[in-house]
Design an enzyme around this catalytic site. Structure first.
Site, PDB file in Angstrom:
ATOM      1  N   LEU A   1       9.527   5.101  -8.446  1.00 34.86           N
ATOM      2  CA  LEU A   1       8.178   5.642  -8.496  1.00 34.86           C
ATOM      3  C   LEU A   1       7.759   5.937  -7.060  1.00 34.86           C
ATOM      4  O   LEU A   1       8.135   5.216  -6.139  1.00 34.86           O
ATOM      5  CB  LEU A   1       7.198   4.646  -9.114  1.00 34.86           C
ATOM      6  CG  LEU A   1       7.406   4.270 -10.591  1.00 34.86           C
ATOM      7  CD1 LEU A   1       6.410   3.187 -10.996  1.00 34.86           C
ATOM      8  CD2 LEU A   1       7.264   5.483 -11.490  1.00 34.86           C
ATOM      9  N   ASP A   2       6.979   6.990  -6.876  1.00 38.75           N
ATOM     10  CA  ASP A   2       6.470   7.292  -5.543  1.00 38.75           C
ATOM     11  C   ASP A   2       5.636   6.126  -5.027  1.00 38.75           C
ATOM     12  O   ASP A   2       5.094   5.320  -5.800  1.00 38.75           O
ATOM     13  CB  ASP A   2       5.590   8.544  -5.572  1.00 38.75           C
ATOM     14  CG  ASP A   2       6.356   9.792  -5.946  1.00 38.75           C
ATOM     15  OD1 ASP A   2       7.594   9.794  -5.803  1.00 38.75           O
ATOM     16  OD2 ASP A   2       5.719  10.762  -6.400  1.00 38.75           O
ATOM     17  N   ARG A   3       5.495   6.074  -3.733  1.00 33.91           N
ATOM     18  CA  ARG A   3       4.753   4.977  -3.103  1.00 33.91           C
ATOM     19  C   ARG A   3       3.358   4.808  -3.722  1.00 33.91           C
ATOM     20  O   ARG A   3       2.934   3.690  -4.013  1.00 33.91           O
ATOM     21  CB  ARG A   3       4.625   5.246  -1.598  1.00 33.91           C
ATOM     22  CG  ARG A   3       3.770   4.222  -0.871  1.00 33.91           C
ATOM     23  CD  ARG A   3       3.673   4.532   0.609  1.00 33.91           C
ATOM     24  NE  ARG A   3       2.881   3.540   1.306  1.00 33.91           N
ATOM     25  CZ  ARG A   3       2.699   3.515   2.625  1.00 33.91           C
ATOM     26  NH1 ARG A   3       3.240   4.454   3.383  1.00 33.91           N
ATOM     27  NH2 ARG A   3       1.968   2.584   3.194  1.00 33.91           N
TER      28      ARG A   3
ATOM     29  N   THR B   1       2.265   5.926  -6.617  1.00 30.91           N
ATOM     30  CA  THR B   1       2.241   5.909  -8.079  1.00 30.91           C
ATOM     31  C   THR B   1       2.426   4.468  -8.537  1.00 30.91           C
ATOM     32  O   THR B   1       3.343   3.782  -8.083  1.00 30.91           O
ATOM     33  CB  THR B   1       3.368   6.785  -8.660  1.00 30.91           C
ATOM     34  OG1 THR B   1       3.173   8.140  -8.245  1.00 30.91           O
ATOM     35  CG2 THR B   1       3.363   6.729 -10.189  1.00 30.91           C
TER      36      THR B   1
ATOM     37  N   ARG C   1       4.107  15.762 -10.068  1.00 29.85           N
ATOM     38  CA  ARG C   1       3.210  16.322  -9.056  1.00 29.85           C
ATOM     39  C   ARG C   1       3.542  17.776  -8.761  1.00 29.85           C
ATOM     40  O   ARG C   1       2.654  18.629  -8.633  1.00 29.85           O
ATOM     41  CB  ARG C   1       3.286  15.470  -7.784  1.00 29.85           C
ATOM     42  CG  ARG C   1       2.874  14.023  -8.014  1.00 29.85           C
ATOM     43  CD  ARG C   1       3.339  13.114  -6.899  1.00 29.85           C
ATOM     44  NE  ARG C   1       2.738  13.470  -5.627  1.00 29.85           N
ATOM     45  CZ  ARG C   1       3.161  13.031  -4.454  1.00 29.85           C
ATOM     46  NH1 ARG C   1       4.224  12.212  -4.396  1.00 29.85           N
ATOM     47  NH2 ARG C   1       2.564  13.399  -3.349  1.00 29.85           N
TER      48      ARG C   1
END
Length: 328
Positions: A139-141, A143, A239
């Site tokens: 997961l993105d930082r 998110t 995104r």
């Protein structure tokens, strides 16, 4: 990204006519910047000679690629609190907070989820090397939400294979600017590294196929709450796809910065207040489902919106029908 080692590639009829860097990038899932660096280092040969990255390949060309091993990052166990929602002898499911990087990388050598996992779990899977022990997907930082971690190599391989077969169901809650033209959308657009901005991804010709399904959950004044599911798992996929169709994620500083400033009319103040309240991207991995690779049991997990995002939903619901939009 592919593992380190040597590869021998042969150009087929579909690849003929492409630039060398573009074709190798597509074949090996490497960025064109990375391929260019390999060419400059003499690690790519075209028919036995050192080529230029812009050389055009033809059918039957032989391309030798040597990918060096990544520089190891020694992740140290750190007593960082994490929320483990499920754990057994083979895997665990973690509810990652926003602001936490998943694994060590340049600029983030510690304080990551991997550092926390190494403290809480013994003998994490080593697949992926010391960079990403146990990590099956990321997961993105900024998110938040659910992800699964493998404890042993066999489980890691099984979960990674299930992910590729689209048998791991991942659903997200997102807030996006504007109003989608339909209540249900399927975005099928290839994603690759942005040709000019290294930190960004984009919908690009020759990128890897990416498919995202979007359903409108709630309609607000200048934005919508969405349920989003992934058919593929590309970097920044949700995104990038939402920005590509003109509805970037609220609070996304990379792909949707300043979107609300272009809004006029009576909803302008509401949009600006929503943007002010969104201190990070409104994206949360809310549901995760898969078949347990050892027991065969159907595993299903849910994660409620964290307080920061729940507060935004409450504010949006309270104000979306009136003429307000200022702070409470």
């Amino acid at each position: 990204m592919i593992a380190s080692g040597s590869r021998l590639l042969v150009v087929d009829v579909d690849g003929a006519g492409a630039r060398l860097d573009t074709w190798v990038s597509r074949c090996l899932d490497l960025s064109r910047t990375r391929v260019a660096a390999l060419v400059a280092d003499g690690r790519i040969l075209l028919n036995g000679r050192v080529p230029r990255k812009s050389d055009v390949v033809t059918e039957g060309d032989r391309v030798e690629v040597e990918v060096p091993a990544p520089t190891p990052i020694d992740a140290e166990p750190q007593p960082i609190p994490i929320v483990i929602v499920y754990e057994d002898d083979h895997l665990l499911v973690v509810d990652k907070p926003a602001g936490m990087v998943v694994h060590p990388a340049p600029g983030h050598p510690d304080g990551t989820l991997v550092n926390a996992l190494l403290f809480h779990v013994q003998n994490l899977s080593g697949i992926g090397g010391r960079l990403r022990p146990g990590i099956v997907h990321r997961l993105d930082r900024d998110t938040s939400g659910l992800l699964v971690v493998a404890k042993d190599d066999a489980t890691h391989r099984a979960l990674s294979s299930a992910l590729k077969r689209r048998e791991v169901r991942r659903l997200y809650v997102a807030a996006a600017w504007g109003h989608l033209p339909e209540a249900h959308l399927r975005v099928d657009a290839p994603i690759g590294r942005h040709p000019r901005e290294r930190k960004r991804m984009g919908v690009v010709e020759g990128g890897r196929r990416a498919v995202t399904r979007v359903r409108v959950n709630r309609r607000w004044r200048s934005a919508e709450l969405l349920d989003v599911s992934l058919e593929t798992g590309r970097t920044h996929q949700i995104r990038v796809h939402l920005a590509h169709i003109g509805h970037p994620v609220v609070g996304d500083r990379l792909y949707g910065e300043g979107w609300e400033r272009g809004m006029g009319g009576p909803d302008r103040g509401w949009a600006r207040e929503l943007a002010r309240r969104a201190e990070r991207q409104f994206l949360h991995a809310s549901r995760l489902a898969f078949e347990h690779p050892v027991s065969g049991e159907s595993m299903k997990f849910r994660s409620a919106l964290p307080p920061d995002l729940e507060a935004i939903v409450r504010w949006a619901e309270d104000t979306h029908t009136d003429g307000g939009g200022g702070a409470d």
